[in-house]
Design a protein around this motif. Sequence first.
Motif, PDB file in Angstrom:
ATOM      1  N   GLU A   1       0.805  -1.230   0.000  1.00  0.00           N
ATOM      2  CA  GLU A   1       0.000   0.000   0.000  1.00  0.00           C
ATOM      3  C   GLU A   1       0.829   1.267   0.000  1.00  0.00           C
ATOM      4  OE1 GLU A   1       0.371  -1.270   4.410  1.00  0.00           O
ATOM      5  OE2 GLU A   1       0.109  -2.229   2.456  1.00  0.00           O
ATOM      6  N   SER A   2       2.147   1.145   0.120  1.00  0.00           N
ATOM      7  CA  SER A   2       3.007   2.324   0.281  1.00  0.00           C
ATOM      8  C   SER A   2       2.800   3.351  -0.834  1.00  0.00           C
ATOM      9  CB  SER A   2       4.477   1.887   0.306  1.00  0.00           C
ATOM     10  OG  SER A   2       5.335   2.996   0.422  1.00  0.00           O
ATOM     11  N   HIS A   3       2.377   4.556  -0.463  1.00  0.00           N
ATOM     12  CA  HIS A   3       2.185   5.709  -1.364  1.00  0.00           C
ATOM     13  C   HIS A   3       1.047   5.531  -2.375  1.00  0.00           C
ATOM     14  CE1 HIS A   3       5.775   7.659   0.135  1.00  0.00           C
ATOM     15  NE2 HIS A   3       6.506   6.606  -0.162  1.00  0.00           N
ATOM     16  N   LEU A   4       0.287   4.449  -2.291  1.00  0.00           N
ATOM     17  CA  LEU A   4      -0.744   4.208  -3.305  1.00  0.00           C
ATOM     18  C   LEU A   4      -2.067   4.875  -2.928  1.00  0.00           C
ATOM     19  CD1 LEU A   4      -0.213   0.467  -4.308  1.00  0.00           C
ATOM     20  CD2 LEU A   4       0.775   2.517  -5.314  1.00  0.00           C
ATOM     21  N   SER A   5      -2.729   5.444  -3.925  1.00  0.00           N
ATOM     22  CA  SER A   5      -4.071   5.989  -3.731  1.00  0.00           C
ATOM     23  C   SER A   5      -5.058   4.831  -3.603  1.00  0.00           C
ATOM     24  CB  SER A   5      -4.458   6.862  -4.925  1.00  0.00           C
ATOM     25  OG  SER A   5      -4.572   6.058  -6.101  1.00  0.00           O
ATOM     26  N   ILE A   6      -6.297   5.150  -3.287  1.00  0.00           N
ATOM     27  CA  ILE A   6      -7.332   4.114  -3.143  1.00  0.00           C
ATOM     28  C   ILE A   6      -7.468   3.299  -4.425  1.00  0.00           C
ATOM     29  CG2 ILE A   6      -9.810   3.732  -2.842  1.00  0.00           C
ATOM     30  CD1 ILE A   6      -9.843   6.145  -0.969  1.00  0.00           C
ATOM     31  N   ASN A   7      -7.509   4.000  -5.564  1.00  0.00           N
ATOM     32  CA  ASN A   7      -7.681   3.300  -6.841  1.00  0.00           C
ATOM     33  C   ASN A   7      -6.477   2.426  -7.175  1.00  0.00           C
ATOM     34  OD1 ASN A   7     -10.226   4.399  -7.369  1.00  0.00           O
ATOM     35  ND2 ASN A   7      -9.346   6.240  -8.276  1.00  0.00           N
ATOM     36  N   ASN A   8      -5.272   2.978  -6.982  1.00  0.00           N
ATOM     37  CA  ASN A   8      -4.072   2.201  -7.304  1.00  0.00           C
ATOM     38  C   ASN A   8      -3.868   1.039  -6.341  1.00  0.00           C
ATOM     39  OD1 ASN A   8      -3.440   3.658  -9.562  1.00  0.00           O
ATOM     40  ND2 ASN A   8      -1.858   4.900  -8.600  1.00  0.00           N
ATOM     41  N   LEU A   9      -4.259   1.216  -5.078  1.00  0.00           N
ATOM     42  CA  LEU A   9      -4.163   0.108  -4.131  1.00  0.00           C
ATOM     43  C   LEU A   9      -5.108  -1.016  -4.525  1.00  0.00           C
ATOM     44  CD1 LEU A   9      -3.094  -1.171  -1.555  1.00  0.00           C
ATOM     45  CD2 LEU A   9      -4.834   0.096  -0.268  1.00  0.00           C
ATOM     46  N   LYS A  10      -6.282  -0.655  -4.987  1.00  0.00           N
ATOM     47  CA  LYS A  10      -7.233  -1.680  -5.440  1.00  0.00           C
ATOM     48  C   LYS A  10      -6.655  -2.440  -6.637  1.00  0.00           C
ATOM     49  CE  LYS A  10     -12.024  -2.320  -6.964  1.00  0.00           C
ATOM     50  NZ  LYS A  10     -12.280  -3.396  -6.002  1.00  0.00           N
ATOM     51  N   LEU A  11      -6.033  -1.702  -7.571  1.00  0.00           N
ATOM     52  CA  LEU A  11      -5.390  -2.355  -8.716  1.00  0.00           C
ATOM     53  C   LEU A  11      -4.270  -3.287  -8.273  1.00  0.00           C
ATOM     54  CD1 LEU A  11      -5.051   0.518 -11.358  1.00  0.00           C
ATOM     55  CD2 LEU A  11      -6.389  -1.573 -11.609  1.00  0.00           C
ATOM     56  N   ALA A  12      -3.437  -2.806  -7.360  1.00  0.00           N
ATOM     57  CA  ALA A  12      -2.284  -3.593  -6.912  1.00  0.00           C
ATOM     58  C   ALA A  12      -2.721  -4.863  -6.195  1.00  0.00           C
ATOM     59  CB  ALA A  12      -1.393  -2.745  -6.005  1.00  0.00           C
ATOM     60  N   THR A  13      -3.681  -4.758  -5.271  1.00  0.00           N
ATOM     61  CA  THR A  13      -4.119  -5.938  -4.520  1.00  0.00           C
ATOM     62  C   THR A  13      -4.832  -6.931  -5.428  1.00  0.00           C
ATOM     63  OG1 THR A  13      -6.109  -4.712  -3.846  1.00  0.00           O
ATOM     64  CG2 THR A  13      -4.284  -4.791  -2.298  1.00  0.00           C
TER      65      THR A  13
ATOM     66  N   THR B   1       3.553  -8.215   3.849  1.00  0.00           N
ATOM     67  CA  THR B   1       3.290  -7.558   5.123  1.00  0.00           C
ATOM     68  C   THR B   1       2.442  -6.330   4.833  1.00  0.00           C
ATOM     69  OG1 THR B   1       5.209  -6.067   5.092  1.00  0.00           O
ATOM     70  CG2 THR B   1       5.561  -8.292   5.943  1.00  0.00           C
ATOM     71  N   THR B   2       1.547  -5.991   5.743  1.00  0.00           N
ATOM     72  CA  THR B   2       0.668  -4.859   5.467  1.00  0.00           C
ATOM     73  C   THR B   2       0.142  -4.245   6.749  1.00  0.00           C
ATOM     74  OG1 THR B   2      -1.277  -4.128   4.207  1.00  0.00           O
ATOM     75  CG2 THR B   2      -1.432  -6.252   5.304  1.00  0.00           C
ATOM     76  N   HIS B   3      -0.207  -2.954   6.657  1.00  0.00           N
ATOM     77  CA  HIS B   3      -0.914  -2.237   7.719  1.00  0.00           C
ATOM     78  C   HIS B   3      -2.273  -1.763   7.198  1.00  0.00           C
ATOM     79  CE1 HIS B   3       2.489  -2.034  10.523  1.00  0.00           C
ATOM     80  NE2 HIS B   3       3.255  -1.752   9.496  1.00  0.00           N
ATOM     81  N   ASN B   4      -2.737  -2.344   6.113  1.00  0.00           N
ATOM     82  CA  ASN B   4      -3.942  -1.828   5.457  1.00  0.00           C
ATOM     83  C   ASN B   4      -5.048  -2.882   5.447  1.00  0.00           C
ATOM     84  OD1 ASN B   4      -5.760  -1.201   3.044  1.00  0.00           O
ATOM     85  ND2 ASN B   4      -4.521   0.660   3.161  1.00  0.00           N
ATOM     86  N   PRO B   5      -6.223  -2.564   5.997  1.00  0.00           N
ATOM     87  CA  PRO B   5      -7.315  -3.545   6.047  1.00  0.00           C
ATOM     88  C   PRO B   5      -7.835  -3.929   4.667  1.00  0.00           C
ATOM     89  CG  PRO B   5      -8.072  -1.381   6.776  1.00  0.00           C
ATOM     90  CD  PRO B   5      -6.585  -1.299   6.656  1.00  0.00           C
ATOM     91  N   THR B   6      -7.713  -3.031   3.676  1.00  0.00           N
ATOM     92  CA  THR B   6      -8.154  -3.357   2.318  1.00  0.00           C
ATOM     93  C   THR B   6      -7.375  -4.546   1.763  1.00  0.00           C
ATOM     94  OG1 THR B   6      -8.741  -1.048   1.886  1.00  0.00           O
ATOM     95  CG2 THR B   6      -8.413  -2.465  -0.030  1.00  0.00           C
ATOM     96  N   VAL B   7      -6.067  -4.547   2.019  1.00  0.00           N
ATOM     97  CA  VAL B   7      -5.227  -5.657   1.548  1.00  0.00           C
ATOM     98  C   VAL B   7      -5.637  -6.956   2.231  1.00  0.00           C
ATOM     99  CG1 VAL B   7      -2.857  -6.545   1.422  1.00  0.00           C
ATOM    100  CG2 VAL B   7      -3.302  -4.103   1.073  1.00  0.00           C
ATOM    101  N   ILE B   8      -5.885  -6.891   3.539  1.00  0.00           N
ATOM    102  CA  ILE B   8      -6.257  -8.088   4.293  1.00  0.00           C
ATOM    103  C   ILE B   8      -7.589  -8.637   3.803  1.00  0.00           C
ATOM    104  CG2 ILE B   8      -6.848  -8.953   6.592  1.00  0.00           C
ATOM    105  CD1 ILE B   8      -4.996  -6.734   7.690  1.00  0.00           C
ATOM    106  N   ASN B   9      -8.567  -7.775   3.658  1.00  0.00           N
ATOM    107  CA  ASN B   9      -9.895  -8.239   3.259  1.00  0.00           C
ATOM    108  C   ASN B   9      -9.902  -8.797   1.847  1.00  0.00           C
ATOM    109  OD1 ASN B   9     -10.761  -7.402   5.758  1.00  0.00           O
ATOM    110  ND2 ASN B   9     -11.680  -5.502   5.043  1.00  0.00           N
TER     111      ASN B   9
END
Length: 567
Positions: free
Chosen positions: A322-334, A353-361
């Motif tokens: 999730e580092s430096h990624l916007s909501i849209n780009n994080l969705k693309l990456a995950t 490794t992550t600190h972002n609930p979007t990645v976990i879910n």
Amino acid sequence: MYISNVTIKNYRGFNNLKIKLSKLTVIIGENDTGKTNFLRALSLPLSNNSLDYNQKRLSVPDINSNCIKIFYKSIIEDEDQEIQLKKIPKVSVTIQFKDVKDFYETEIVHKWLTDADGEPCYEIRYDYKPKNDLDLLLNVKDMLKDCNASEESKWFTLPVEHYEYQIISSNNEKQISFNDLKHVVINTIPAERDDFSDSNSMKANNILTKLLVNTLDDSEKNNINSAYTEFFAAIEKTDTFKKILSSDADFENLKDYINQIECIPNLPNLRNILSNITLGYGDDFLYQKGLGERNLVFIFLLFAFYKSTQKSFNLCCIEEPESHLSINNLKLATDFIYKSVNKSNRLLQTILTTHNPTVINKLKINNVVAFNGTEAISLTDVSQNLLDYLRKRPNFDILKLLFADKVILVEGPSEEMLINTFIQTKVNSLNNVEVISIGHKGYKTFLDIWLRINKNNSAKKIGVVRDFDNQQKAKEDHDVYDAENENIVVRTTKEYTLEDDFVRAGDNCKILSELFGTEIDYDTVAQSMKANKTGGMLKICDAMLSPDKTFDLVLPSHIMEIVEKLK
């Protein structure tokens, strides 16, 4: 084939860590609980990719400081030499491979076959220990001869020049050759990747070069080499080149030498040719783009590079996608990572490794391993109820639930607004309580997973605010958690719901009747609140925060008890 079990002893903050992995593992945890150190420990027994070189020879800070202190204390207190020798600090990282299926996979690991709990597996181990235990012991004894107390010794003085590392097969304790080890590779995409496309470092170009070298077929390589040679031929044809190499008219015999000079490519190997590529993005160089765009391209490129290698087992580790990624780009990456893992060959294993609930879910809670500073807890067997809940609420922040120091779980937004407003009015204290609305009445699923991470941890506390709803059995089931765990507080309304208890607390009935314009009657005021639950509670909260207020509403006793317990 994948790494199923890892045991780490005396490496950095780990004393004796045991962790189970899957083909896809998502590691979560608070800061400084060992997530990055775990990935670095994995690089010790495995072959390292040159993109992320890790030295296998350790230094003193890489050895668990507590085990050094125990060793020094044993010497200062003059314990038996046999005991002192057993307490010498030694680092080891053991990994087990399982689910080895076909002939090719077996060929990679067959020399490491052993038995674990009655089942066959393949195991290798990294050791960092003294070449001679007695030599080290005598050296340290001499070094500490003037120390009268363990507090006077300095753990960072351990003489590691006595140490050496080796990677061995656990079945016979023999060292593994480089040729055998080179087919089990770890690749890491680090969290600190801001210089990936920096104009000075140009790591992006290096990655693209490696990706091309690995994937180009022979015909394409021949075409590139031919074009490179033609490039030098074109240089020869320029007037400037001819002018530089023209013979001197004063010396006729120089012509024979000059005419033999030609332009030959310097070291024309494919890697050197491709290394001159600079990545562009749109109309700009990639290094001119923002960090978020560069990091997204970084993940795409590197993951593609690691997936393309099918001759070796590849453990791909991605720190904080999730580092430096916007909501849209994080969705693309995950989404890219999730689908790539599902489509990958059997020789690819992935750890994030992550600190972002979007990645976990997105990558699913049953792929999660949680680090709490002392152990790693696998959540592979979480209840189906929790899996279904997270599917229905993909934006639920599971990290707040698991890692906040103080959590209050409530049924709906009314309780959430009321408690948050009450905490906000306490201007002389900082708010470190997370109030989480779960949207239904059952809390046991959430308490069960919370206990997996935080049981017996006095620094973590959780409270549960329940409505009675005439469900005595449910109340008793939840009260068990309160009775059996000192860091769990469960309280239930005395009446049917929150509104019924709220109007009966202190002078609330009179205050709320004026606020809602009703008669001063418990049931009438409560019914007025229930008729517009969130709207009514919002009106109450605004009144509580008003600088002109002339009253003080009192929290119901069941909520107040939780707030006091969590202080």
